[in-house]
Scaffold this motif. Structure first.
Motif, PDB file in Angstrom:
ATOM      1  N   GLN A  14       1.947  14.014   9.079  1.00  0.00           N
ATOM      2  CA  GLN A  14       1.391  13.443   7.862  1.00  0.00           C
ATOM      3  C   GLN A  14       0.278  12.476   8.260  1.00  0.00           C
ATOM      4  OE1 GLN A  14       2.503  13.948   4.505  1.00  0.00           O
ATOM      5  NE2 GLN A  14       3.581  15.653   5.437  1.00  0.00           N
ATOM      6  N   THR A  15      -0.769  12.420   7.472  1.00  0.00           N
ATOM      7  CA  THR A  15      -1.859  11.500   7.727  1.00  0.00           C
ATOM      8  C   THR A  15      -1.717  10.285   6.823  1.00  0.00           C
ATOM      9  OG1 THR A  15      -3.336  13.306   8.314  1.00  0.00           O
ATOM     10  CG2 THR A  15      -4.372  11.217   7.738  1.00  0.00           C
ATOM     11  N   TYR A  16      -1.863   9.113   7.415  1.00  0.00           N
ATOM     12  CA  TYR A  16      -1.793   7.851   6.698  1.00  0.00           C
ATOM     13  C   TYR A  16      -3.045   7.045   6.995  1.00  0.00           C
ATOM     14  CZ  TYR A  16       3.128   9.080   6.330  1.00  0.00           C
ATOM     15  OH  TYR A  16       4.293   9.735   6.061  1.00  0.00           O
ATOM     16  N   VAL A  28     -10.774  -5.872   7.131  1.00  0.00           N
ATOM     17  CA  VAL A  28     -11.326  -6.101   8.467  1.00  0.00           C
ATOM     18  C   VAL A  28     -11.117  -4.912   9.399  1.00  0.00           C
ATOM     19  CG1 VAL A  28     -11.180  -8.615   8.305  1.00  0.00           C
ATOM     20  CG2 VAL A  28      -9.245  -7.332   9.227  1.00  0.00           C
ATOM     21  N   SER A  29     -10.252  -3.980   9.002  1.00  0.00           N
ATOM     22  CA  SER A  29     -10.013  -2.788   9.815  1.00  0.00           C
ATOM     23  C   SER A  29      -9.404  -1.701   8.943  1.00  0.00           C
ATOM     24  CB  SER A  29      -9.068  -3.110  10.974  1.00  0.00           C
ATOM     25  OG  SER A  29      -8.803  -1.967  11.747  1.00  0.00           O
ATOM     26  N   SER A  30      -9.773  -0.463   9.252  1.00  0.00           N
ATOM     27  CA  SER A  30      -9.194   0.687   8.572  1.00  0.00           C
ATOM     28  C   SER A  30      -9.224   1.861   9.532  1.00  0.00           C
ATOM     29  CB  SER A  30      -9.989   1.030   7.311  1.00  0.00           C
ATOM     30  OG  SER A  30      -9.413   2.156   6.675  1.00  0.00           O
ATOM     31  N   GLN A  31      -8.109   2.561   9.639  1.00  0.00           N
ATOM     32  CA  GLN A  31      -8.085   3.734  10.499  1.00  0.00           C
ATOM     33  C   GLN A  31      -7.037   4.719  10.037  1.00  0.00           C
ATOM     34  OE1 GLN A  31      -7.103   1.321  14.085  1.00  0.00           O
ATOM     35  NE2 GLN A  31      -5.667   2.949  14.507  1.00  0.00           N
ATOM     36  N   LYS A  32      -7.268   5.978  10.363  1.00  0.00           N
ATOM     37  CA  LYS A  32      -6.321   7.044  10.061  1.00  0.00           C
ATOM     38  C   LYS A  32      -5.286   7.091  11.179  1.00  0.00           C
ATOM     39  CE  LYS A  32      -8.552   8.772   6.509  1.00  0.00           C
ATOM     40  NZ  LYS A  32      -8.074   8.588   5.173  1.00  0.00           N
ATOM     41  N   ILE A  33      -4.031   7.266  10.804  1.00  0.00           N
ATOM     42  CA  ILE A  33      -2.955   7.417  11.783  1.00  0.00           C
ATOM     43  C   ILE A  33      -2.137   8.648  11.426  1.00  0.00           C
ATOM     44  CG2 ILE A  33      -2.870   4.964  12.404  1.00  0.00           C
ATOM     45  CD1 ILE A  33      -0.474   4.650  10.555  1.00  0.00           C
ATOM     46  N   GLN A  34      -1.447   9.183  12.407  1.00  0.00           N
ATOM     47  CA  GLN A  34      -0.604  10.367  12.219  1.00  0.00           C
ATOM     48  C   GLN A  34       0.859   9.978  12.359  1.00  0.00           C
ATOM     49  OE1 GLN A  34      -1.648  13.561  11.454  1.00  0.00           O
ATOM     50  NE2 GLN A  34      -3.637  12.606  11.199  1.00  0.00           N
ATOM     51  N   SER A  35       1.708  10.622  11.581  1.00  0.00           N
ATOM     52  CA  SER A  35       3.136  10.307  11.595  1.00  0.00           C
ATOM     53  C   SER A  35       3.841  10.795  12.847  1.00  0.00           C
ATOM     54  CB  SER A  35       3.814  10.900  10.363  1.00  0.00           C
ATOM     55  OG  SER A  35       3.692  12.320  10.390  1.00  0.00           O
ATOM     56  N   ASN A  36       3.282  11.775  13.525  1.00  0.00           N
ATOM     57  CA  ASN A  36       3.989  12.343  14.675  1.00  0.00           C
ATOM     58  C   ASN A  36       3.466  11.808  15.995  1.00  0.00           C
ATOM     59  OD1 ASN A  36       1.529  13.631  14.543  1.00  0.00           O
ATOM     60  ND2 ASN A  36       2.321  15.635  15.091  1.00  0.00           N
ATOM     61  N   THR A  37       2.754  10.673  15.979  1.00  0.00           N
ATOM     62  CA  THR A  37       2.237  10.075  17.208  1.00  0.00           C
ATOM     63  C   THR A  37       2.534   8.585  17.230  1.00  0.00           C
ATOM     64  OG1 THR A  37       0.075   9.629  16.224  1.00  0.00           O
ATOM     65  CG2 THR A  37       0.311  11.718  17.357  1.00  0.00           C
ATOM     66  N   VAL A  38       2.484   8.007  18.421  1.00  0.00           N
ATOM     67  CA  VAL A  38       2.602   6.562  18.562  1.00  0.00           C
ATOM     68  C   VAL A  38       1.212   5.995  18.309  1.00  0.00           C
ATOM     69  CG1 VAL A  38       3.075   4.670  20.153  1.00  0.00           C
ATOM     70  CG2 VAL A  38       4.479   6.744  20.207  1.00  0.00           C
ATOM     71  N   ASN A  39       1.124   5.034  17.416  1.00  0.00           N
ATOM     72  CA  ASN A  39      -0.156   4.459  17.029  1.00  0.00           C
ATOM     73  C   ASN A  39      -0.203   3.000  17.444  1.00  0.00           C
ATOM     74  OD1 ASN A  39      -1.366   6.658  15.132  1.00  0.00           O
ATOM     75  ND2 ASN A  39       0.769   6.476  14.541  1.00  0.00           N
ATOM     76  N   ALA A  40      -1.115   2.652  18.346  1.00  0.00           N
ATOM     77  CA  ALA A  40      -1.310   1.269  18.770  1.00  0.00           C
ATOM     78  C   ALA A  40      -2.542   0.723  18.057  1.00  0.00           C
ATOM     79  CB  ALA A  40      -1.496   1.194  20.278  1.00  0.00           C
ATOM     80  N   ILE A  41      -2.398  -0.436  17.476  1.00  0.00           N
ATOM     81  CA  ILE A  41      -3.492  -1.059  16.741  1.00  0.00           C
ATOM     82  C   ILE A  41      -3.950  -2.287  17.518  1.00  0.00           C
ATOM     83  CG2 ILE A  41      -4.211  -2.026  14.529  1.00  0.00           C
ATOM     84  CD1 ILE A  41      -3.120   0.927  14.459  1.00  0.00           C
ATOM     85  N   ASP A  42      -5.201  -2.295  17.934  1.00  0.00           N
ATOM     86  CA  ASP A  42      -5.758  -3.404  18.702  1.00  0.00           C
ATOM     87  C   ASP A  42      -6.242  -4.488  17.741  1.00  0.00           C
ATOM     88  OD1 ASP A  42      -6.921  -5.108  20.518  1.00  0.00           O
ATOM     89  OD2 ASP A  42      -8.553  -3.742  21.071  1.00  0.00           O
ATOM     90  N   VAL A  43      -5.584  -5.641  17.768  1.00  0.00           N
ATOM     91  CA  VAL A  43      -5.977  -6.755  16.914  1.00  0.00           C
ATOM     92  C   VAL A  43      -6.580  -7.899  17.726  1.00  0.00           C
ATOM     93  CG1 VAL A  43      -4.317  -6.210  15.080  1.00  0.00           C
ATOM     94  CG2 VAL A  43      -3.648  -7.739  16.953  1.00  0.00           C
ATOM     95  N   SER A  44      -6.915  -7.639  18.979  1.00  0.00           N
ATOM     96  CA  SER A  44      -7.422  -8.691  19.857  1.00  0.00           C
ATOM     97  C   SER A  44      -8.760  -9.265  19.389  1.00  0.00           C
ATOM     98  CB  SER A  44      -7.544  -8.179  21.293  1.00  0.00           C
ATOM     99  OG  SER A  44      -8.495  -7.122  21.363  1.00  0.00           O
ATOM    100  N   THR A  54      -1.434  -2.716   5.411  1.00  0.00           N
ATOM    101  CA  THR A  54      -0.938  -1.765   4.423  1.00  0.00           C
ATOM    102  C   THR A  54      -1.087  -0.357   4.980  1.00  0.00           C
ATOM    103  OG1 THR A  54      -1.660  -3.197   2.624  1.00  0.00           O
ATOM    104  CG2 THR A  54      -1.172  -0.920   2.059  1.00  0.00           C
ATOM    105  N   ILE A  55      -0.039   0.423   4.881  1.00  0.00           N
ATOM    106  CA  ILE A  55      -0.084   1.825   5.285  1.00  0.00           C
ATOM    107  C   ILE A  55       0.078   2.657   4.023  1.00  0.00           C
ATOM    108  CG2 ILE A  55       0.997   3.655   6.648  1.00  0.00           C
ATOM    109  CD1 ILE A  55       1.943   1.431   8.581  1.00  0.00           C
ATOM    110  N   ARG A  56      -0.918   3.523   3.793  1.00  0.00           N
ATOM    111  CA  ARG A  56      -0.906   4.385   2.609  1.00  0.00           C
ATOM    112  C   ARG A  56      -0.795   5.849   3.023  1.00  0.00           C
ATOM    113  NH1 ARG A  56      -2.515   2.282  -2.319  1.00  0.00           N
ATOM    114  NH2 ARG A  56      -3.365   0.199  -2.192  1.00  0.00           N
TER     115      ARG A  56
END
Length: 71
Positions: A14-16, A28-44, A54-56
């Motif tokens: 699923q795409t979120y 300040v940030s927006s990106q597409k993530i997939q439900s079947n992968t590990v998603n790391a978000i860089d907030v540095s 928010t995840i939609r």
């Protein structure tokens, strides 16, 4: 070679959209993530502050909403 297991996992993905918004409401940030992968978000690169994540779902439904604090 792609196995049948990989094809099934791909079909279930699923795409979120993950959005990070500051306290003033500015995105300040927006990106597409997939439900079947590990998603790391860089907030540095974000300033030390409180942000809302928010995840939609692709349908527009909010799946998760949480405040985070960067330090």
């Amino acid at each position: 070679m792609v196995s049948s297991h990989d094809k099934v996992a791909e079909n279930l993905a699923q795409t979120y959209t993950l959005n990070i918004v500051d306290m003033s409401g500015k995105q300040v940030s927006s990106q597409k993530i997939q439900s079947n992968t590990v998603n790391a978000i860089d907030v540095s690169a974000l300033a030390n502050a409180v942000y809302y994540v928010t995840i939609r779902h692709q349908s527009g439904a909010i799946i998760h909403k949480q405040a985070i604090i960067t330090q």
